[in-house]
Design a protein around this motif. Structure first.
Motif, PDB file in Angstrom:
ATOM      1  N   TYR A  52    -100.579 -41.186  49.806  1.00  0.00           N
ATOM      2  CA  TYR A  52    -100.132 -40.122  48.912  1.00  0.00           C
ATOM      3  C   TYR A  52     -99.683 -38.889  49.678  1.00  0.00           C
ATOM      4  O   TYR A  52    -100.110 -38.652  50.806  1.00  0.00           O
ATOM      5  CB  TYR A  52    -101.281 -39.723  47.968  1.00  0.00           C
ATOM      6  CG  TYR A  52    -101.819 -40.895  47.207  1.00  0.00           C
ATOM      7  CD1 TYR A  52    -101.168 -41.375  46.080  1.00  0.00           C
ATOM      8  CD2 TYR A  52    -102.965 -41.561  47.639  1.00  0.00           C
ATOM      9  CE1 TYR A  52    -101.644 -42.487  45.392  1.00  0.00           C
ATOM     10  CE2 TYR A  52    -103.441 -42.667  46.955  1.00  0.00           C
ATOM     11  CZ  TYR A  52    -102.777 -43.123  45.839  1.00  0.00           C
ATOM     12  OH  TYR A  52    -103.244 -44.214  45.162  1.00  0.00           O
ATOM     13  N   LYS A  53     -98.863 -38.117  49.001  1.00  0.00           N
ATOM     14  CA  LYS A  53     -98.479 -36.791  49.483  1.00  0.00           C
ATOM     15  C   LYS A  53     -99.178 -35.773  48.584  1.00  0.00           C
ATOM     16  O   LYS A  53     -99.264 -35.974  47.373  1.00  0.00           O
ATOM     17  CB  LYS A  53     -96.972 -36.591  49.392  1.00  0.00           C
ATOM     18  CG  LYS A  53     -96.169 -37.492  50.303  1.00  0.00           C
ATOM     19  CD  LYS A  53     -94.693 -37.188  50.138  1.00  0.00           C
ATOM     20  CE  LYS A  53     -93.839 -38.056  51.046  1.00  0.00           C
ATOM     21  NZ  LYS A  53     -92.403 -37.708  50.902  1.00  0.00           N
ATOM     22  N   LEU A  54     -99.657 -34.693  49.184  1.00  0.00           N
ATOM     23  CA  LEU A  54    -100.316 -33.634  48.436  1.00  0.00           C
ATOM     24  C   LEU A  54     -99.591 -32.327  48.696  1.00  0.00           C
ATOM     25  O   LEU A  54     -99.374 -31.942  49.850  1.00  0.00           O
ATOM     26  CB  LEU A  54    -101.779 -33.504  48.869  1.00  0.00           C
ATOM     27  CG  LEU A  54    -102.580 -32.353  48.253  1.00  0.00           C
ATOM     28  CD1 LEU A  54    -102.706 -32.523  46.740  1.00  0.00           C
ATOM     29  CD2 LEU A  54    -103.960 -32.275  48.905  1.00  0.00           C
ATOM     30  N   LYS A  55     -99.199 -31.666  47.618  1.00  0.00           N
ATOM     31  CA  LYS A  55     -98.593 -30.342  47.720  1.00  0.00           C
ATOM     32  C   LYS A  55     -99.559 -29.363  47.063  1.00  0.00           C
ATOM     33  O   LYS A  55     -99.945 -29.546  45.910  1.00  0.00           O
ATOM     34  CB  LYS A  55     -97.245 -30.305  47.007  1.00  0.00           C
ATOM     35  CG  LYS A  55     -96.525 -28.980  47.116  1.00  0.00           C
ATOM     36  CD  LYS A  55     -95.163 -29.082  46.441  1.00  0.00           C
ATOM     37  CE  LYS A  55     -94.390 -27.803  46.581  1.00  0.00           C
ATOM     38  NZ  LYS A  55     -93.067 -27.919  45.927  1.00  0.00           N
ATOM     39  N   LEU A  56     -99.975 -28.361  47.820  1.00  0.00           N
ATOM     40  CA  LEU A  56    -100.884 -27.333  47.307  1.00  0.00           C
ATOM     41  C   LEU A  56    -100.084 -26.072  47.013  1.00  0.00           C
ATOM     42  O   LEU A  56     -99.258 -25.646  47.812  1.00  0.00           O
ATOM     43  CB  LEU A  56    -101.971 -27.014  48.325  1.00  0.00           C
ATOM     44  CG  LEU A  56    -102.971 -28.124  48.627  1.00  0.00           C
ATOM     45  CD1 LEU A  56    -103.896 -27.699  49.764  1.00  0.00           C
ATOM     46  CD2 LEU A  56    -103.769 -28.463  47.396  1.00  0.00           C
ATOM     47  N   SER A  57    -100.365 -25.493  45.852  1.00  0.00           N
ATOM     48  CA  SER A  57     -99.730 -24.228  45.500  1.00  0.00           C
ATOM     49  C   SER A  57    -100.726 -23.362  44.745  1.00  0.00           C
ATOM     50  O   SER A  57    -101.776 -23.833  44.308  1.00  0.00           O
ATOM     51  CB  SER A  57     -98.459 -24.455  44.677  1.00  0.00           C
ATOM     52  OG  SER A  57     -98.718 -25.256  43.552  1.00  0.00           O
ATOM     53  N   LEU A  58    -100.393 -22.096  44.619  1.00  0.00           N
ATOM     54  CA  LEU A  58    -101.204 -21.147  43.864  1.00  0.00           C
ATOM     55  C   LEU A  58    -100.377 -20.653  42.690  1.00  0.00           C
ATOM     56  O   LEU A  58     -99.278 -20.141  42.871  1.00  0.00           O
ATOM     57  CB  LEU A  58    -101.616 -19.955  44.736  1.00  0.00           C
ATOM     58  CG  LEU A  58    -102.619 -20.235  45.844  1.00  0.00           C
ATOM     59  CD1 LEU A  58    -102.786 -19.011  46.738  1.00  0.00           C
ATOM     60  CD2 LEU A  58    -103.957 -20.655  45.272  1.00  0.00           C
ATOM     61  N   VAL A  59    -100.907 -20.810  41.476  1.00  0.00           N
ATOM     62  CA  VAL A  59    -100.239 -20.352  40.265  1.00  0.00           C
ATOM     63  C   VAL A  59    -101.272 -19.614  39.419  1.00  0.00           C
ATOM     64  O   VAL A  59    -102.302 -20.205  39.045  1.00  0.00           O
ATOM     65  CB  VAL A  59     -99.625 -21.532  39.474  1.00  0.00           C
ATOM     66  CG1 VAL A  59     -98.968 -21.039  38.196  1.00  0.00           C
ATOM     67  CG2 VAL A  59     -98.628 -22.305  40.328  1.00  0.00           C
ATOM     68  N   ASP A  60    -101.019 -18.349  39.133  1.00  0.00           N
ATOM     69  CA  ASP A  60    -101.937 -17.536  38.325  1.00  0.00           C
ATOM     70  C   ASP A  60    -103.375 -17.620  38.846  1.00  0.00           C
ATOM     71  O   ASP A  60    -104.313 -17.855  38.089  1.00  0.00           O
ATOM     72  CB  ASP A  60    -101.893 -17.964  36.851  1.00  0.00           C
ATOM     73  CG  ASP A  60    -100.522 -17.757  36.235  1.00  0.00           C
ATOM     74  OD1 ASP A  60     -99.829 -16.805  36.636  1.00  0.00           O
ATOM     75  OD2 ASP A  60    -100.152 -18.551  35.353  1.00  0.00           O
ATOM     76  N   ILE A  67     -99.801 -34.329  43.344  1.00  0.00           N
ATOM     77  CA  ILE A  67     -99.903 -35.572  44.110  1.00  0.00           C
ATOM     78  C   ILE A  67     -98.695 -36.429  43.795  1.00  0.00           C
ATOM     79  O   ILE A  67     -98.334 -36.616  42.628  1.00  0.00           O
ATOM     80  CB  ILE A  67    -101.192 -36.331  43.746  1.00  0.00           C
ATOM     81  CG1 ILE A  67    -102.413 -35.421  43.954  1.00  0.00           C
ATOM     82  CG2 ILE A  67    -101.315 -37.613  44.567  1.00  0.00           C
ATOM     83  CD1 ILE A  67    -103.670 -35.912  43.269  1.00  0.00           C
ATOM     84  N   SER A  68     -98.084 -36.967  44.856  1.00  0.00           N
ATOM     85  CA  SER A  68     -96.936 -37.851  44.665  1.00  0.00           C
ATOM     86  C   SER A  68     -97.052 -39.047  45.598  1.00  0.00           C
ATOM     87  O   SER A  68     -97.875 -39.077  46.508  1.00  0.00           O
ATOM     88  CB  SER A  68     -95.617 -37.101  44.922  1.00  0.00           C
ATOM     89  OG  SER A  68     -95.565 -36.630  46.256  1.00  0.00           O
ATOM     90  N   SER A  69     -96.201 -40.032  45.333  1.00  0.00           N
ATOM     91  CA  SER A  69     -96.151 -41.234  46.169  1.00  0.00           C
ATOM     92  C   SER A  69     -95.338 -40.945  47.424  1.00  0.00           C
ATOM     93  O   SER A  69     -94.721 -39.886  47.551  1.00  0.00           O
ATOM     94  CB  SER A  69     -95.496 -42.369  45.387  1.00  0.00           C
ATOM     95  OG  SER A  69     -94.122 -42.056  45.180  1.00  0.00           O
ATOM     96  N   GLN A  70     -95.312 -41.903  48.315  1.00  0.00           N
ATOM     97  CA  GLN A  70     -94.490 -41.794  49.516  1.00  0.00           C
ATOM     98  C   GLN A  70     -93.022 -41.571  49.158  1.00  0.00           C
ATOM     99  O   GLN A  70     -92.302 -40.906  49.880  1.00  0.00           O
ATOM    100  CB  GLN A  70     -94.626 -43.050  50.378  1.00  0.00           C
ATOM    101  CG  GLN A  70     -95.949 -43.185  51.070  1.00  0.00           C
ATOM    102  CD  GLN A  70     -96.172 -42.101  52.084  1.00  0.00           C
ATOM    103  OE1 GLN A  70     -96.855 -41.128  51.820  1.00  0.00           O
ATOM    104  NE2 GLN A  70     -95.587 -42.243  53.238  1.00  0.00           N
ATOM    105  N   GLY A  71     -92.592 -42.156  48.030  1.00  0.00           N
ATOM    106  CA  GLY A  71     -91.211 -42.013  47.580  1.00  0.00           C
ATOM    107  C   GLY A  71     -90.985 -40.791  46.701  1.00  0.00           C
ATOM    108  O   GLY A  71     -89.976 -40.695  46.011  1.00  0.00           O
ATOM    109  N   ASP A  72     -91.934 -39.869  46.696  1.00  0.00           N
ATOM    110  CA  ASP A  72     -91.869 -38.612  45.941  1.00  0.00           C
ATOM    111  C   ASP A  72     -91.926 -38.788  44.425  1.00  0.00           C
ATOM    112  O   ASP A  72     -91.513 -37.912  43.678  1.00  0.00           O
ATOM    113  CB  ASP A  72     -90.635 -37.784  46.337  1.00  0.00           C
ATOM    114  CG  ASP A  72     -90.718 -37.291  47.775  1.00  0.00           C
ATOM    115  OD1 ASP A  72     -91.834 -36.934  48.217  1.00  0.00           O
ATOM    116  OD2 ASP A  72     -89.680 -37.288  48.459  1.00  0.00           O
ATOM    117  N   GLU A  73     -92.481 -39.908  43.972  1.00  0.00           N
ATOM    118  CA  GLU A  73     -92.711 -40.102  42.536  1.00  0.00           C
ATOM    119  C   GLU A  73     -93.980 -39.341  42.156  1.00  0.00           C
ATOM    120  O   GLU A  73     -95.031 -39.518  42.770  1.00  0.00           O
ATOM    121  CB  GLU A  73     -92.893 -41.602  42.253  1.00  0.00           C
ATOM    122  CG  GLU A  73     -93.328 -41.921  40.841  1.00  0.00           C
ATOM    123  CD  GLU A  73     -93.802 -43.365  40.701  1.00  0.00           C
ATOM    124  OE1 GLU A  73     -94.609 -43.618  39.796  1.00  0.00           O
ATOM    125  OE2 GLU A  73     -93.380 -44.220  41.503  1.00  0.00           O
TER     126      GLU A  73
END
Length: 158
Positions: A52-60, A67-73
């Motif tokens: 998996y790919k994990l993108k962390l962000s801060l919102v409010d 979380i997305s797949s290797q193919g960015d799904e």
């Protein structure tokens, strides 16, 4: 592919919402991400087609796990309030300062005692993260520790 090959993170990205910091903090963030990717056990509940790919962000003032797949799904998005972590992160930073100061001027037994406290607070934060993600993401304690380190580094302004 074995379970160890699929139930893991292969990439971790910090969204631009995290903001940039001093070069020292950026280095600590890079090290935390490297350590996390190097060794982890991570599986979104109900999905077993990793890695998996994990993108962390801060919102409010909330931490967003995308979380997305290797193919960015897109697979899952989990939003965590940072409120349960505020005291732990504050305590962790305070004891880390004490630890670094002790390294310069204290006896080995004093340093060891402070380090035990530091590890205890880190473990508490790691357990809190696991508890908050229970039923959403399966991970082992070492992965939770590495993710908690990253959460701390996200708060660190340098």
């Amino acid at each position: 592919m074995t379970t160890a090959d699929t139930q893991r993170l292969s990439d971790v990205v910090l969204d631009e919402t995290i903001g940039r910091a001093t070069p020292d903090v950026e280095h600590e963030r890079a090290v935390a991400i490297f350590d996390l990717i190097e060794e982890n056990s991570f599986e979104p509940v109900g999905h077993d087609k990793g890695p998996y790919k994990l993108k962390l962000s801060l919102v409010d003032s909330k931490l967003v796990f995308s979380i997305s797949s290797q193919g960015d799904e897109a697979i899952a998005t989990h939003i965590l309030s940072l409120t349960p972590f505020r005291r732990i992160v504050k305590d962790y930073f305070m004891i880390c300062e004490s630890y670094y100061e002790a390294i310069r001027s204290s006896t080995p037994s004093q340093i060891e005692a402070i380090d035990m406290g530091r590890r205890g607070i880190h473990n508490e934060g790691s357990q809190t993260l696991m508890d908050r993600l229970e039923g959403k993401i399966k991970m082992d304690f070492d992965t939770a520790r590495r993710l908690f380190t990253l959460v701390c580094v996200l708060h660190w302004r340098g």
